[in-house]
Design an enzyme around this catalytic site. Sequence first.
Site, PDB file in Angstrom:
ATOM      1  N   PHE A  77       0.825  -1.167  -0.103  1.00  0.00           N
ATOM      2  CA  PHE A  77       0.170   0.055  -0.002  1.00  0.00           C
ATOM      3  C   PHE A  77       0.768   1.392  -0.047  1.00  0.00           C
ATOM      4  O   PHE A  77       0.198   2.369  -0.354  1.00  0.00           O
ATOM      5  CB  PHE A  77      -0.947   0.110   1.363  1.00  0.00           C
ATOM      6  CG  PHE A  77      -1.957  -0.943   1.430  1.00  0.00           C
ATOM      7  CD1 PHE A  77      -3.146  -0.791   0.500  1.00  0.00           C
ATOM      8  CD2 PHE A  77      -1.833  -1.955   2.199  1.00  0.00           C
ATOM      9  CE1 PHE A  77      -4.183  -1.740   0.875  1.00  0.00           C
ATOM     10  CE2 PHE A  77      -2.798  -3.009   2.466  1.00  0.00           C
ATOM     11  CZ  PHE A  77      -3.781  -2.860   1.771  1.00  0.00           C
TER      12      PHE A  77
ATOM     13  N   SER B 162      -5.000   1.619  -8.904  1.00  0.00           N
ATOM     14  CA  SER B 162      -6.032   2.770  -9.046  1.00  0.00           C
ATOM     15  C   SER B 162      -6.923   2.877 -10.411  1.00  0.00           C
ATOM     16  O   SER B 162      -6.101   2.396 -11.320  1.00  0.00           O
ATOM     17  CB  SER B 162      -5.461   4.138  -9.030  1.00  0.00           C
ATOM     18  OG  SER B 162      -6.510   4.954  -8.947  1.00  0.00           O
TER      19      SER B 162
ATOM     20  N   TYR C 154       0.811  11.353 -10.072  1.00  0.00           N
ATOM     21  CA  TYR C 154       0.280  10.338  -9.231  1.00  0.00           C
ATOM     22  C   TYR C 154      -0.149   9.246 -10.122  1.00  0.00           C
ATOM     23  O   TYR C 154       0.200   7.909  -9.641  1.00  0.00           O
ATOM     24  CB  TYR C 154      -0.770  10.875  -8.112  1.00  0.00           C
ATOM     25  CG  TYR C 154      -1.709   9.670  -7.445  1.00  0.00           C
ATOM     26  CD1 TYR C 154      -0.869   9.056  -6.736  1.00  0.00           C
ATOM     27  CD2 TYR C 154      -2.880   9.250  -8.102  1.00  0.00           C
ATOM     28  CE1 TYR C 154      -1.512   7.896  -6.040  1.00  0.00           C
ATOM     29  CE2 TYR C 154      -3.250   8.202  -7.497  1.00  0.00           C
ATOM     30  CZ  TYR C 154      -2.946   7.675  -6.524  1.00  0.00           C
ATOM     31  OH  TYR C 154      -3.343   6.336  -6.024  1.00  0.00           O
TER      32      TYR C 154
ATOM     33  N   LYS D 136       1.197   5.090 -10.786  1.00  0.00           N
ATOM     34  CA  LYS D 136       0.601   3.860 -10.575  1.00  0.00           C
ATOM     35  C   LYS D 136       0.698   2.975 -11.940  1.00  0.00           C
ATOM     36  O   LYS D 136       0.937   1.903 -12.039  1.00  0.00           O
ATOM     37  CB  LYS D 136      -0.803   3.924 -10.334  1.00  0.00           C
ATOM     38  CG  LYS D 136      -1.334   4.478  -8.880  1.00  0.00           C
ATOM     39  CD  LYS D 136      -0.935   3.528  -7.946  1.00  0.00           C
ATOM     40  CE  LYS D 136      -0.807   4.341  -6.551  1.00  0.00           C
ATOM     41  NZ  LYS D 136      -0.317   3.359  -5.397  1.00  0.00           N
TER      42      LYS D 136
END
Length: 338
Positions: A80, A124, A149, A153
Amino acid sequence: MAILVTGGAGYIGSHTCVELLNSGKDVVIADNLYNCKKSSLDRIRALVSKDFKFYECDIRDAEGLQKIFDNEKIDSVIHFAGLKAVGESVEKPLEYFDNNVNGTLVLLDVMRKNNCKKIVFSSSATVYGMNNISPLTEDMEVGGVTNPYGRTKFMIECILKDLYTSDNDWSICLLRYFNPIGAHKSGTMGEDPNGIPNNLMPYITQVAIGKREFLNVWGDDYDTPDGTGVRDYIHVVDLALGHLKAVEKVEADNGLFIYNLGTGIGYSVLDVVRAFEKASGVKIPYKIAPRRAGDIATCFSSSEKALKELGWKAERGIEEMCEDSWRWQSQNPQGYPD
Ligand code: NAD
Ligand code: WQD
């Protein structure tokens, strides 16, 4: 054998640790405490029947990670740890690439050196980008991301896919989360953002306790039933239970697996405001404001693949998500204690 949970003291990680521990798994948490309070660990302890180990460790610190592998019998990793604020990532791209991408590379290298090749990664829905049409399915092309961001991912997904291609002994699960909200039923654990919340639900709960005057609704001229943005909100405990299934999958099978974790249902901003008002009995004043840069009209999942292959589906509806978010916020107006 234990599961190493990086970022396990954060919002989704802490809820996942509760479910892992209560299902009898051994858990070791590594977190640098950058975006959480240490007291979240006490809250986990109060809700579970078995203890866990905690290491204050940055995933970019290879020596620190190696010490964890030396001391513990780590069989798999749920990863995470990462920075997650879209706006901040535009201001600080280097910090985001370093923390998220470089951090993951360091972690994977230490895992490989210790012959630990099972990992579940927090991806995500943002990797689906601007152009795919909902419901989003796992086979759609990914990568049209609009901010640093989201790019971290997407890049980490690429790295993990290439790693699996290079060595089929790995077992890798990419979980694409939609919009996690809600909190543990006890009201003792929940989301505790620093500063002004970017995300809808923590902003609403802060309006409800009087910390903020009103909600800005970012745009009411989208091509959606009421003109406001539509998203797939998922209860954080359902999300946590999805991780339990995913870690069991990587423990049982080798492969590269990709699953959406969403409900398959889209709610507009105003749907969420109304559901929250009903659940809490508190009126949420709002003003319509211009669209937020980078937002899309509609984003919701197809959740069929996770049901078919993991036997997982979200059970908690929007009312329960709002009730639980409110219980957490109203019982902990300042979030976790220092
Ligand atoms: P969070 O910030 O509450 O938790 C992340 C945890 O990782 C924090 O406790 C933080 O201290 C820790 N951390 C950050 N960098 C670290 C590092 N270098 N070394 C060790 N620990 C580090 O966030 P969250 O909402 O629980 O999200 C967890 C993961 O899920 C993140 O990777 C996030 O990008 C991803 N995700 C979140 C959402 C969401 O809306 N919350 C949606 C999709 C994906
Ligand atoms: C939801 C809806 C807003 C705040 C983000 C990331 C995504 C993922 C989840 C990590 C949108 C509207 C919001 C407000 C509003 N995170 N809104 N007023 O943008 O779907 O996704 O969090 O991976 O990557 O991009 O979530 O909660 O910010 O917004 O009107 O004050 O609420 O415009 O329609 P989003 P969100």
